[in-house]
Design an enzyme around this catalytic site. Structure first.
Site, short mmCIF file in Angstrom:
data_model
loop_
_atom_site.label_atom_id
_atom_site.label_comp_id
_atom_site.label_asym_id
_atom_site.label_seq_id
_atom_site.Cartn_x
_atom_site.Cartn_y
_atom_site.Cartn_z
N ASN A 207 4.39 -1.05 2.25
CA ASN A 207 5.64 -1.61 2.80
C ASN A 207 6.49 -0.52 3.44
O ASN A 207 7.21 -0.78 4.41
CB ASN A 207 6.43 -2.29 1.69
CG ASN A 207 5.71 -3.49 1.10
OD1 ASN A 207 4.78 -4.02 1.72
ND2 ASN A 207 6.10 -3.91 -0.08
N ASN B 298 0.82 -2.86 8.14
CA ASN B 298 0.64 -3.22 6.74
C ASN B 298 1.24 -4.58 6.41
O ASN B 298 2.41 -4.83 6.70
CB ASN B 298 1.34 -2.18 5.83
CG ASN B 298 1.24 -2.53 4.36
OD1 ASN B 298 0.16 -2.45 3.78
ND2 ASN B 298 2.36 -2.94 3.76
N GLU B 299 0.43 -5.45 5.84
CA GLU B 299 0.89 -6.75 5.28
C GLU B 299 1.90 -7.45 6.19
O GLU B 299 2.93 -7.95 5.73
CB GLU B 299 1.49 -6.54 3.87
CG GLU B 299 0.46 -6.03 2.89
CD GLU B 299 0.90 -6.06 1.43
OE1 GLU B 299 2.10 -6.31 1.15
OE2 GLU B 299 0.03 -5.86 0.56
N GLU C 267 1.44 6.21 -0.97
CA GLU C 267 2.60 5.69 -0.23
C GLU C 267 3.85 6.48 -0.61
O GLU C 267 3.97 6.98 -1.74
CB GLU C 267 2.79 4.21 -0.60
CG GLU C 267 4.01 3.58 0.05
CD GLU C 267 4.05 2.05 -0.08
OE1 GLU C 267 3.21 1.49 -0.81
OE2 GLU C 267 4.93 1.44 0.57
N TYR D 223 -3.85 -7.98 -5.71
CA TYR D 223 -3.41 -7.45 -7.01
C TYR D 223 -3.59 -8.55 -8.04
O TYR D 223 -3.29 -9.72 -7.75
CB TYR D 223 -1.94 -7.03 -6.96
CG TYR D 223 -1.70 -5.84 -6.04
CD1 TYR D 223 -1.95 -4.55 -6.49
CD2 TYR D 223 -1.24 -6.02 -4.74
CE1 TYR D 223 -1.75 -3.46 -5.66
CE2 TYR D 223 -1.04 -4.93 -3.90
CZ TYR D 223 -1.30 -3.65 -4.36
OH TYR D 223 -1.11 -2.57 -3.55
N GLU E 274 -6.00 -2.40 -0.20
CA GLU E 274 -5.13 -2.33 -1.38
C GLU E 274 -5.71 -3.27 -2.43
O GLU E 274 -5.90 -4.46 -2.15
CB GLU E 274 -3.68 -2.76 -1.07
CG GLU E 274 -2.89 -1.71 -0.33
CD GLU E 274 -1.40 -2.06 -0.19
OE1 GLU E 274 -0.83 -2.64 -1.13
OE2 GLU E 274 -0.83 -1.73 0.87
N GLN F 66 -2.48 2.73 -6.40
CA GLN F 66 -2.39 3.88 -5.53
C GLN F 66 -2.92 5.11 -6.27
O GLN F 66 -3.48 4.96 -7.35
CB GLN F 66 -0.96 4.08 -5.09
CG GLN F 66 -0.37 2.87 -4.35
CD GLN F 66 0.98 3.14 -3.68
OE1 GLN F 66 1.45 4.24 -3.59
NE2 GLN F 66 1.61 2.06 -3.21
O1 AHR Z 1 1.07 -0.87 -3.36
C1 AHR Z 1 2.36 -1.38 -3.53
C2 AHR Z 1 2.75 -2.33 -2.42
O2 AHR Z 1 1.97 -3.48 -2.50
C3 AHR Z 1 2.51 -1.85 -1.01
O3 AHR Z 1 3.57 -1.12 -0.52
C4 AHR Z 1 2.39 -3.12 -0.25
O4 AHR Z 1 1.55 -2.99 0.86
C5 AHR Z 1 1.88 -4.12 -1.26
O5 AHR Z 1 2.64 -5.27 -1.29
#
Ligand code: AHR
Length: 523
Positions: free
Chosen positions: A97, A197-198, A52, A270, A318, A371
């Site tokens: 993001n 994305n999201e 990213e 995450y 992700e 990432q």
């Molecule tokens: O990977 C970091 C961020 O985590 C990304 O930009 C977003 O998609 C997620 O919230």
């Protein structure tokens, strides 16, 4: 009679502690393998990654123009080598993001003419020195499949369509000619496209409710497929599992609207060890499994009753450990550049994620670690070099199992329970089979902090040869980390070992807090 009963009860009471102790010290497990019980192919794309425009992932990570460590394209050569050794198969770009405020047209053409824009997602200035052509060249140089994510936040359907035209059109159209002017005659043939994305997250620029997102994504899918009908599309599934989010409803709505148009639905997760509880931290597989299984069910529900439903899979695009380099809000987080320094227990979590993806190999057909470099990443650079974080090694090792078939194990293991949830096995497992080589890979995470667990391992269809290759990651300090000049502390050991037989089975003791991959041959 009464006296006899009292005597027996007394004896039982006296013996109880030693009976319990005997049970605790034994810690036996059983793992049954059956090469006929195939779940599905371990798709090579589950060893994907994500880059990213954020912090030092692109600038100073992948791309460092003018650095003595970079090549003529400005790509860091040391990073490229580390990416190759990591076994990355597919690379998602440009966000995250970031993409929800990004105009891809800013990132093409002569560099001196590209605009500098404020990045509204993370608060940086985006110089646009690295864009579509640089990214796609990077993927080609690495032999990695590119995966572009469109701006479904503040962007438009037509911008997305034009991007496909720029990348994939072979005729002499406006955007294909622009690509040629920028030095690329042949279409890139980008196959994988994310529809945003999201978008379920209130933090996202252009956040929408599920209905509005689905309408946008449907139109984007239609227009993008007019530009190239062969592309594969990934819908934006759940990333928001917060208490006020109905994440199941989000996926249900998206799947109902897009079931004839998409090939994947994404999931993001995450995890973190915020309360410093090792066993709870590695119990997150319950959430990962649960999310996959719920979405798999929603896919089946959306497809039910249709004679020829379009196959839809999950792209877990992700995932990682991320909790230290975070601020109070997502925006604040960007300012810390998300430079997590990973420790040994985080490396074990890599095995937990992969075990879950492999256990669901029939439905999880892509996964992207978030990432690649510096930003919550296995590779960490300075302007003078790099070091490999602890999480690098299990990722590289699991990648060797790509293309194998995943097998459905039967496991009996001592269990534990966290926070009133149902019990879970101390041994978190998965297994893959290389049919050509007749080799089994048994992946075992022992997530007990204290207990060594001995498992009887047996295969139902053929005899296991007693000599196994043992890959193991273990360290006495759960918090051990790497740094520049010292990235050898948390490294795997590899050895050949003859496992003691117990009848048809072989015995192996999985040490407390360890990740083991047993490579075993069948007779
Ligand atoms: O990977 C970091 C961020 O985590 C990304 O930009 C977003 O998609 C997620 O919230």
């Amino acid at each position: 009679m009464r006296q006899e009963f009292v005597t027996q009860a007394l004896i039982a009471l006296i013996l109880l502690p030693s009976l319990l102790n005997a049970q605790i010290s034994q810690q036996q497990a059983r793992i049954k393998i059956d090469t006929d019980r195939v779940i599905g192919e371990v798709h090579p794309h589950i060893f994907g990654n994500f880059a990213e425009h954020l912090g030092r992932c692109i600038y100073g990570g992948i791309f460092d123009d003018g650095s003595p460590l970079s090549d003529a394209d400005g790509f860091r050569k040391d990073v490229m080598q580390a990416v190759r050794n990591l076994g990355v198969t597919v690379l998602r770009y440009p966000g995250g993001n970031f993409v929800s405020g990004y105009d891809w047209r800013d990132g093409i053409g002569p560099r001196a003419q590209r605009p500098v824009r404020p990045d509204q997602a993370w608060g940086d200035l985006e110089p646009n020195l690295f864009g579509t052509d640089e990214f796609l060249r990077y993927c080609e140089r690495l032999g990695v499949e590119p995966y572009l994510c469109i701006n479904a936040g503040l962007g438009t359907v037509d911008e997305a369509r034009q991007w496909v035209e720029y990348c994939n059109e072979s005729r002499r159209t406006y955007w294909a000619e622009k690509r040629r002017q920028n030095g690329r005659e042949q279409p890139y043939g980008v196959k994988y496209w994310g529809l945003g994305n999201e978008i379920d997250g209130p933090w996202q620029l252009g956040h929408k409710n599920a209905e509005d997102y689905s309408k946008f994504a449907l139109e984007a899918a239609k227009a993008m497929r007019r530009a190239d009908s062969s592309i594969k599309l990934i819908a934006s599934g759940s990333s928001n599992f917060g208490p006020n989010a109905d994440w199941i409803a989000w996926n249900r709505t998206v799947l109902e609207h897009l079931r004839n148009d998409i090939d994947y639905i994404s999931l993001h997760t995450y995890i973190g060890n915020r309360d410093n509880n090792f066993e709870r931290f590695l119990g997150a597989s319950q959430d990962i499994d649960h999310r996959i299984e719920i979405v798999a069910g929603l896919i089946r529900a959306a497809q039910s009753g249709r004679p020829n439903p379009r196959p839809i899979h999950i792209a877990y695009d992700e995932w990682n450990v991320w909790y230290r380099a975070r601020g109070g809000s997502e925006f604040e987080t960007g300012r810390t550049r998300l430079e997590e320094i990973y420790n040994f227990e985080d490396a074990l979590a890599m095995g937990m994620f992969f075990n879950s993806f492999i256990r669901h190999a029939d439905v999880v057909k892509m996964a992207n670690l978030a990432q690649l470099v510096n930003v919550i990443a296995p590779i960490f650079t300075s302007k003078d070099g790099l070091f490999l974080q602890t999480i690098y090694f299990p990722i590289a090792e699991y990648g060797r199992q790509k293309g194998n078939v995943a097998l459905d194990l039967w496991v009996s293991s001592p269990t534990y329970s966290v926070g009133g949830r149902p019990p879970l096995n101390y041994l978190d497992t998965s297994c893959t089979y290389d049919r050509k080589g007749n080799v089994l890979y048994l992946n075992v995470l022992n997530r007990s902090e204290k207990l060594n667990i001995t498992a009887q391992i047996e295969n139902q269809t053929a005899e296991l040869l007693p000599t196994a290759q043992v890959w193991q990651l273990n360290h006495p300090d759960l918090k051990a980390t790497h740094t520049f000049g010292n990235d050898t502390k948390v490294r795997p050991t590899v050895r050949s070992q003859t496992l003691p037989a117990a009848g048809r089975a072989l015995n192996y003791t999985f040490p407390a807090h360890s990740l083991t991959i047993l490579k075993m041959n069948l007779r």
